[in-house]
Write a protein that holds these residues in place. Sequence first.
Motif, PDB file in Angstrom:
ATOM      1  N   ARG A 125       0.998  -1.139  -0.021  1.00  0.00           N
ATOM      2  CA  ARG A 125      -0.052   0.068  -0.116  1.00  0.00           C
ATOM      3  C   ARG A 125       0.980   1.120  -0.059  1.00  0.00           C
ATOM      4  O   ARG A 125       1.944   1.345   0.446  1.00  0.00           O
ATOM      5  CB  ARG A 125      -1.035   0.229   1.121  1.00  0.00           C
ATOM      6  N   VAL A 126       0.377   2.342  -0.489  1.00  0.00           N
ATOM      7  CA  VAL A 126       1.287   3.564  -0.471  1.00  0.00           C
ATOM      8  C   VAL A 126       0.624   4.465   0.808  1.00  0.00           C
ATOM      9  O   VAL A 126      -0.527   4.395   0.926  1.00  0.00           O
ATOM     10  CB  VAL A 126       1.070   4.380  -1.697  1.00  0.00           C
ATOM     11  N   CYS A 127       1.705   4.601   1.544  1.00  0.00           N
ATOM     12  CA  CYS A 127       1.299   5.116   2.976  1.00  0.00           C
ATOM     13  C   CYS A 127       1.632   6.807   2.669  1.00  0.00           C
ATOM     14  O   CYS A 127       2.829   7.035   2.696  1.00  0.00           O
ATOM     15  CB  CYS A 127       1.988   4.522   3.832  1.00  0.00           C
ATOM     16  N   ALA A 128       0.615   7.607   2.695  1.00  0.00           N
ATOM     17  CA  ALA A 128       0.897   8.893   2.565  1.00  0.00           C
ATOM     18  C   ALA A 128       0.734   9.448   4.101  1.00  0.00           C
ATOM     19  O   ALA A 128      -0.386   9.547   4.386  1.00  0.00           O
ATOM     20  CB  ALA A 128       0.070   9.739   1.698  1.00  0.00           C
ATOM     21  N   THR A 129       1.667  10.282   4.410  1.00  0.00           N
ATOM     22  CA  THR A 129       1.651  10.730   5.929  1.00  0.00           C
ATOM     23  C   THR A 129       1.598  12.289   5.837  1.00  0.00           C
ATOM     24  O   THR A 129       2.273  13.153   5.193  1.00  0.00           O
ATOM     25  CB  THR A 129       2.668  10.678   6.841  1.00  0.00           C
ATOM     26  N   LEU A 130       0.300  12.870   6.087  1.00  0.00           N
ATOM     27  CA  LEU A 130       0.071  14.358   5.709  1.00  0.00           C
ATOM     28  C   LEU A 130       0.025  15.074   7.161  1.00  0.00           C
ATOM     29  O   LEU A 130       0.316  14.496   8.389  1.00  0.00           O
ATOM     30  CB  LEU A 130      -1.329  14.527   5.441  1.00  0.00           C
ATOM     31  N   PRO A 131       0.147  16.298   7.060  1.00  0.00           N
ATOM     32  CA  PRO A 131       0.705  17.216   8.507  1.00  0.00           C
ATOM     33  C   PRO A 131      -0.238  17.096   9.416  1.00  0.00           C
ATOM     34  O   PRO A 131      -0.027  17.336  10.532  1.00  0.00           O
ATOM     35  CB  PRO A 131       0.970  18.677   7.875  1.00  0.00           C
TER      36      PRO A 131
ATOM     37  N   THR B 252      -4.735   1.479  -7.045  1.00  0.00           N
ATOM     38  CA  THR B 252      -3.833   1.815  -6.317  1.00  0.00           C
ATOM     39  C   THR B 252      -4.138   1.599  -4.663  1.00  0.00           C
ATOM     40  O   THR B 252      -5.306   2.344  -4.171  1.00  0.00           O
ATOM     41  CB  THR B 252      -3.178   3.339  -6.495  1.00  0.00           C
ATOM     42  N   PRO B 253      -3.822   0.867  -3.917  1.00  0.00           N
ATOM     43  CA  PRO B 253      -3.927   0.546  -2.354  1.00  0.00           C
ATOM     44  C   PRO B 253      -3.199   1.765  -1.759  1.00  0.00           C
ATOM     45  O   PRO B 253      -2.108   2.072  -1.969  1.00  0.00           O
ATOM     46  CB  PRO B 253      -3.699  -0.650  -2.185  1.00  0.00           C
ATOM     47  N   TRP B 254      -4.002   2.485  -0.828  1.00  0.00           N
ATOM     48  CA  TRP B 254      -3.462   3.515  -0.153  1.00  0.00           C
ATOM     49  C   TRP B 254      -3.850   3.513   1.445  1.00  0.00           C
ATOM     50  O   TRP B 254      -4.679   2.851   1.645  1.00  0.00           O
ATOM     51  CB  TRP B 254      -4.158   4.852  -0.641  1.00  0.00           C
ATOM     52  N   MET B 255      -2.830   3.873   2.258  1.00  0.00           N
ATOM     53  CA  MET B 255      -3.183   4.244   3.650  1.00  0.00           C
ATOM     54  C   MET B 255      -2.718   5.732   3.715  1.00  0.00           C
ATOM     55  O   MET B 255      -1.702   6.164   3.239  1.00  0.00           O
ATOM     56  CB  MET B 255      -1.938   3.284   4.579  1.00  0.00           C
ATOM     57  N   ILE B 256      -3.819   6.447   4.110  1.00  0.00           N
ATOM     58  CA  ILE B 256      -3.587   7.707   4.466  1.00  0.00           C
ATOM     59  C   ILE B 256      -3.345   7.831   6.096  1.00  0.00           C
ATOM     60  O   ILE B 256      -4.202   7.489   6.776  1.00  0.00           O
ATOM     61  CB  ILE B 256      -4.628   8.475   4.005  1.00  0.00           C
ATOM     62  N   ASP B 257      -2.523   8.746   6.409  1.00  0.00           N
ATOM     63  CA  ASP B 257      -2.044   8.847   7.859  1.00  0.00           C
ATOM     64  C   ASP B 257      -1.847  10.248   8.182  1.00  0.00           C
ATOM     65  O   ASP B 257      -1.615  11.216   7.353  1.00  0.00           O
ATOM     66  CB  ASP B 257      -0.835   8.019   8.144  1.00  0.00           C
TER      67      ASP B 257
END
Length: 134
Positions: free
Chosen positions: A78-84, A124-129
């Motif tokens: 999974r694509v892990c996108a870490t936002l502020p 696209t599999p995502w993890m949003i953090d």
Amino acid sequence: MSFNAYLFFGRTCREAFTFYRDVFGGELDLVTAADMTGVPPGIDPAAIMHASLTTPHGQLVGSDDPFADPFGPVSGMRVCATLPDADAARAAFDALADGGEVHQPFAATEWSAGFGMLLDRFGTPWMIDTAIGA
């Protein structure tokens, strides 16, 4: 914003991350299913729901995959996108979810002010953090 791979294991996450700590050094934090609230029925309480290895060189994250059984060596991603912050993370999650499939609704967890998983409309599999401390 940062992008990080998130490693999934069958039932060997604890063993793997302990080994990675031995190899790379750093601080290891493990969250089991027993440590969490709202875990779906049938999940092994000893399963690692979130592992975090913080080293001087960066952070490696992963977990046992509670949805795959049987599960062999690490595969998939999974694509892990870490936002502020949680607002930015929620906005990204909602945008990616449009036309996609939500696997875990966006919500606060034991390790994040906001986290969710989905498959976007492109597959696209995502993890949003949310960034730690946000």
